[in-house]
Design an enzyme around this catalytic site. Structure first.
Site, PDB file in Angstrom:
ATOM      1  CD  GLU A 264      -2.693  -1.362   2.507  1.00 40.61           C
ATOM      2  OE1 GLU A 264      -2.619  -0.467   3.361  1.00 40.61           O
ATOM      3  OE2 GLU A 264      -3.409  -2.372   2.632  1.00 40.61           O
ATOM      4  CG  ASN A 309      -0.633  -7.001  -1.306  1.00 43.61           C
ATOM      5  OD1 ASN A 309      -1.314  -7.547  -2.177  1.00 43.61           O
ATOM      6  ND2 ASN A 309      -0.992  -6.975  -0.029  1.00 43.61           N
ATOM      7  CG  HIS A 345      -9.759  -5.826   1.007  1.00 46.39           C
ATOM      8  ND1 HIS A 345     -10.023  -6.959   1.758  1.00 46.39           N
ATOM      9  CD2 HIS A 345      -8.425  -5.596   1.127  1.00 46.39           C
ATOM     10  CE1 HIS A 345      -8.892  -7.388   2.313  1.00 46.39           C
ATOM     11  NE2 HIS A 345      -7.917  -6.579   1.938  1.00 46.39           N
ATOM     12  CD  GLU A 374      -4.495  -7.989   1.840  1.00 49.13           C
ATOM     13  OE1 GLU A 374      -5.385  -7.291   2.366  1.00 49.13           O
ATOM     14  OE2 GLU A 374      -3.284  -7.720   1.917  1.00 49.13           O
ATOM     15  CG  ASP A 376     -12.610  -9.096   2.227  1.00 52.79           C
ATOM     16  OD1 ASP A 376     -12.495  -8.140   1.442  1.00 52.79           O
ATOM     17  OD2 ASP A 376     -12.174  -9.057   3.393  1.00 52.79           O
TER      18      ASP A 376
HETATM   19  O1  G3I Z   1      -3.755  -1.187  18.042  1.00 56.10           O
HETATM   20  C1  G3I Z   1      -5.081  -1.295  18.577  1.00 56.10           C
HETATM   21  C2  G3I Z   1      -5.042  -1.684  20.006  1.00 56.10           C
HETATM   22  O2  G3I Z   1      -4.418  -0.681  20.734  1.00 56.10           O
HETATM   23  C3  G3I Z   1      -6.470  -1.926  20.507  1.00 56.10           C
HETATM   24  O3  G3I Z   1      -6.431  -2.446  21.790  1.00 56.10           O
HETATM   25  C4  G3I Z   1      -7.186  -2.917  19.616  1.00 56.10           C
HETATM   26  C5  G3I Z   1      -8.652  -3.057  19.983  1.00 56.10           C
HETATM   27  O4  G3I Z   1      -9.429  -3.575  18.939  1.00 56.10           O
HETATM   28  O5  G3I Z   1      -7.125  -2.463  18.306  1.00 56.10           O
HETATM   29  C6  G3I Z   1      -5.815  -2.362  17.836  1.00 56.10           C
HETATM   30  O6  G3I Z   1      -5.800  -2.060  16.482  1.00 56.10           O
HETATM   31  C7  G3I Z   1      -6.253  -3.110  15.667  1.00 56.10           C
HETATM   32  C8  G3I Z   1      -5.110  -3.530  14.756  1.00 56.10           C
HETATM   33  O7  G3I Z   1      -5.554  -4.468  13.837  1.00 56.10           O
HETATM   34  C9  G3I Z   1      -3.987  -4.089  15.612  1.00 56.10           C
HETATM   35  O8  G3I Z   1      -2.892  -4.367  14.903  1.00 56.10           O
HETATM   36  C10 G3I Z   1      -7.439  -2.628  14.879  1.00 56.10           C
HETATM   37  O9  G3I Z   1      -8.530  -2.390  15.752  1.00 56.10           O
HETATM   38  C11 G3I Z   1      -7.808  -3.621  13.860  1.00 56.10           C
HETATM   39  O10 G3I Z   1      -8.810  -3.097  13.048  1.00 56.10           O
HETATM   40  C12 G3I Z   1      -6.603  -3.991  13.025  1.00 56.10           C
HETATM   41  O11 G3I Z   1      -7.044  -4.864  12.044  1.00 56.10           O
HETATM   42  C13 G3I Z   1      -6.182  -5.435  11.097  1.00 56.10           C
HETATM   43  C14 G3I Z   1      -5.946  -4.483   9.929  1.00 56.10           C
HETATM   44  O12 G3I Z   1      -5.262  -5.170   8.896  1.00 56.10           O
HETATM   45  C15 G3I Z   1      -5.117  -3.272  10.306  1.00 56.10           C
HETATM   46  O13 G3I Z   1      -4.899  -2.503   9.175  1.00 56.10           O
HETATM   47  C16 G3I Z   1      -6.930  -6.665  10.615  1.00 56.10           C
HETATM   48  O14 G3I Z   1      -6.981  -7.613  11.661  1.00 56.10           O
HETATM   49  C17 G3I Z   1      -6.293  -7.272   9.370  1.00 56.10           C
HETATM   50  O15 G3I Z   1      -7.146  -8.218   8.824  1.00 56.10           O
HETATM   51  C18 G3I Z   1      -6.074  -6.171   8.353  1.00 56.10           C
HETATM   52  O16 G3I Z   1      -5.461  -6.703   7.219  1.00 56.10           O
HETATM   53  C19 G3I Z   1      -5.204  -5.756   6.179  1.00 56.10           C
HETATM   54  C20 G3I Z   1      -3.959  -6.207   5.464  1.00 56.10           C
HETATM   55  O17 G3I Z   1      -2.909  -6.372   6.374  1.00 56.10           O
HETATM   56  C21 G3I Z   1      -3.565  -5.222   4.371  1.00 56.10           C
HETATM   57  N1  G3I Z   1      -4.672  -4.990   3.464  1.00 56.10           N
HETATM   58  C22 G3I Z   1      -5.921  -4.629   4.086  1.00 56.10           C
HETATM   59  C23 G3I Z   1      -6.328  -5.656   5.133  1.00 56.10           C
HETATM   60  C24 G3I Z   1      -7.666  -5.333   5.725  1.00 56.10           C
HETATM   61  O18 G3I Z   1      -7.618  -4.133   6.412  1.00 56.10           O
END
Ligand code: G3I
Length: 485
Positions: A264, A309, A345, A374, A376
């Site tokens: 990205e 990617n 996505h 990825e 969905d």
């Molecule tokens: O960092 C906070 C933490 O402090 C807090 O306690 C917690 C509570 O929910 O949230 C934490 O952040 C989360 C983060 O992952 C942690 O690393 C976010 O809420 C959460 O939304 C986030 O989600 C991940 C996301 O990437 C982040 O960008 C998803 O699980 C994951 O599936 C998603 O994957 C990405 C790919 O890597 C790149 N392409 C898009 C794809 C979907 O967003």
């Protein structure tokens, strides 16, 4: 033989490898730490230096897929690009790492997580997606964990749920760490690496005959605070990045087949400008750092395919154009870029570009591999967390269109779905009111979207008659009939 019943036992054998601590964040090449490996043997990790200078083999015993009969990637306009991935083609269902697979040079980096006796050879059931896919197209999903799961009302699915792991291995021939390989998980403190969760996914993939897509080395998101809030000089940042890339890639040399090296890097504005404010590396070091990142990764594992990617590159648009220009330039200069990944996505609330295939094809024409990394397809959901029947059918058709595009583009070698069950998907967490984006209901029952992928693969490989007549596909035939598809 590798089958659904023994796979569960194998999947349960999750290994634990402790955190590694290295001297200083920027101290490349100095520290050496021994940790137990998956087989309880001693495993040595050299921070920063990785495997550089070691006795690095040139080729794994596997090669580029060839599902359209193409005889290998062109040589990137004669430049000293990637190794000969056409060598040692893997025509079996396995990942080419085990004995009897591939047939390449035989001098490949040995994955340190390969079980004694070699990696499992995948042999998926007839009615699974991996079971009906072409030999050279991996069908993948994520090892869900990290991210929002940490605070959700359920534990991380991959480490905690054997049924989930068994399902993953029974359907898919490839796996991607959802979060466990991202900087904030693997490099939580300066100079400290924690590979426990990431190693477990790699060992699981080796035990189950699955390929691995590594995600991700260079990104603007999910970086640790010590990095984002640190007060590092340009030289220090460059050293930190190099050490991270070399340490992580060398650890998984011979294991990880494709890396999302840079994730990205362009924005969503009309010009698709490069992320020079929120991407710390580009902001502080300039876009030229991308050449170095690909070069470092290639030096540490010359056989891994190295990808860009991104999302919103689902057709011929400005962001995809930006990648096309950047990669063209890099290839002309001999930078080892091997692939372009379209995350895909999609949402039923937005249109869908009909130039998806054309876009993949132009990257293929550059001599690159392509991958759907990825996918969905989400939509507005009701109180049962389901889309309307109409949107469900439309979502299934988008899955179908994207898979058909991948099948039609010869170097498209991987098709990964970003999530297994909707309750564990990133979608409801990020887009409240939307969901239903994955292929399975909460009890692993197949949705129309799953069945349309199965039908597309069967018809592509074996023709309509096999789809119409084989009892193995009865379940999906009736699900699609009911959905009017
Ligand atoms: O960092 C906070 C933490 O402090 C807090 O306690 C917690 C509570 O929910 O949230 C934490 O952040 C989360 C983060 O992952 C942690 O690393 C976010 O809420 C959460 O939304 C986030 O989600 C991940 C996301 O990437 C982040 O960008 C998803 O699980 C994951 O599936 C998603 O994957 C990405 C790919 O890597 C790149 N392409 C898009 C794809 C979907 O967003």
């Amino acid at each position: 033989m590798f089958n659904r019943s023994n796979r569960g036992a194998l999947a349960a054998a999750v290994v634990c490898v402790g955190a590694l601590t290295f001297g200083t964040p920027a101290a490349a090449g100095a520290a050496t730490t021994s940790v137990p490996s998956a087989q309880n043997a001693a495993l040595t990790v050299e921070a920063g230096a990785g495997a550089k200078g070691a006795d690095k083999p040139e080729h794994k015993s596997k090669g580029r897929p060839d599902h359209a009969g193409q005889s290998g990637r062109p040589d990137h306009a004669g430049k000293p690009g990637p190794p000969d991935h056409a060598k040692g083609k893997d025509k079996g269902k396995g990942n080419g790492k085990g004995p009897g697979n591939g047939g390449g040079g035989g001098d490949a980096a040995q994955c340190q997580f390969t079980p004694e006796g070699g990696a499992a050879e995948g042999a998926w059931d007839r009615d699974s997606l991996a079971g009906v896919a072409p030999d050279d197209l991996r069908i993948g999903n994520i090892a869900a964990g990290g991210g929002h799961h940490s605070d959700a009302e359920y534990p991380d699915p991959f480490p905690s749920d054997p049924e989930y792991r068994e399902h993953l291995a029974s359907e898919y021939s490839s796996v991607t760490h959802e979060n466990f390989l991202k900087w904030e998980f693997v490099h939580p403190e300066p100079g400290v690496y924690d590979f426990e969760q990431a190693d477990a996914v790699v060992a699981y993939a080796e035990e189950n005959g699955m390929d691995i897509r590594g995600h991700a080395l260079f990104w603007h998101s999910q970086n640790p605070d010590w990095l984002e809030d640190g007060d590092y000089s340009q030289d220090e940042l460059r050293e930190i990045l190099e050490e991270h890339v070399r340490t992580v890639v060398s650890r998984y040399a011979g294991c990880i087949d494709q890396w999302d090296v840079a994730n990205e890097i362009f924005q969503d504005d009309a010009e698709a400008s490069i992320r020079d404010s929120d991407n710390i590396w580009i902001r502080e070091l300039g876009p030229g750092i991308l050449d170095d990142v690909f070069t470092w990764a290639h030096e540490e594992d010359p056989e891994a395919l190295l990808f860009y990617n991104d999302y919103n590159v689902d057709g011929l648009n400005a962001k995809a154009d930006a990648y096309y220009s950047l990669i063209t330039d890099q290839l002309e200069r001999g930078i080892p870029v091997h692939g372009f990944g379209s995350q895909t996505h999609l949402s039923m609330q937005y249109g869908f570009d009909n130039s998806y295939q054309e876009n993949l094809q132009r990257f293929d024409d550059l001599g690159l591999y392509t991958a759907v990394t990825e996918i969905d397809v989400r939509g507005e959901v009701d109180e049962n967390d389901q889309m309307s029947a109409e949107d469900r059918a439309g979502a299934a058709e988008r899955y179908e269109t994207v898979l058909e595009a991948c099948l039609a583009v010869s170097g498209c070698n991987s098709f990964t779905i970003w999530g297994t069950l909707d309750a564990q998907s990133w979608v409801p967490n990020t887009f409240p009111g939307e969901g239903d984006a994955t292929l399975h209901e909460g009890d692993y029952e197949r949705k129309p979207a799953y069945c349309i992928l199965q039908r597309t693969l069967v018809e592509h490989e074996e023709g309509d008659a096999a789809w119409d007549a084989d009892p193995a596909f009865e379940e999906c035939r009736s699900i699609l009939q009911e959905a009017g598809l």
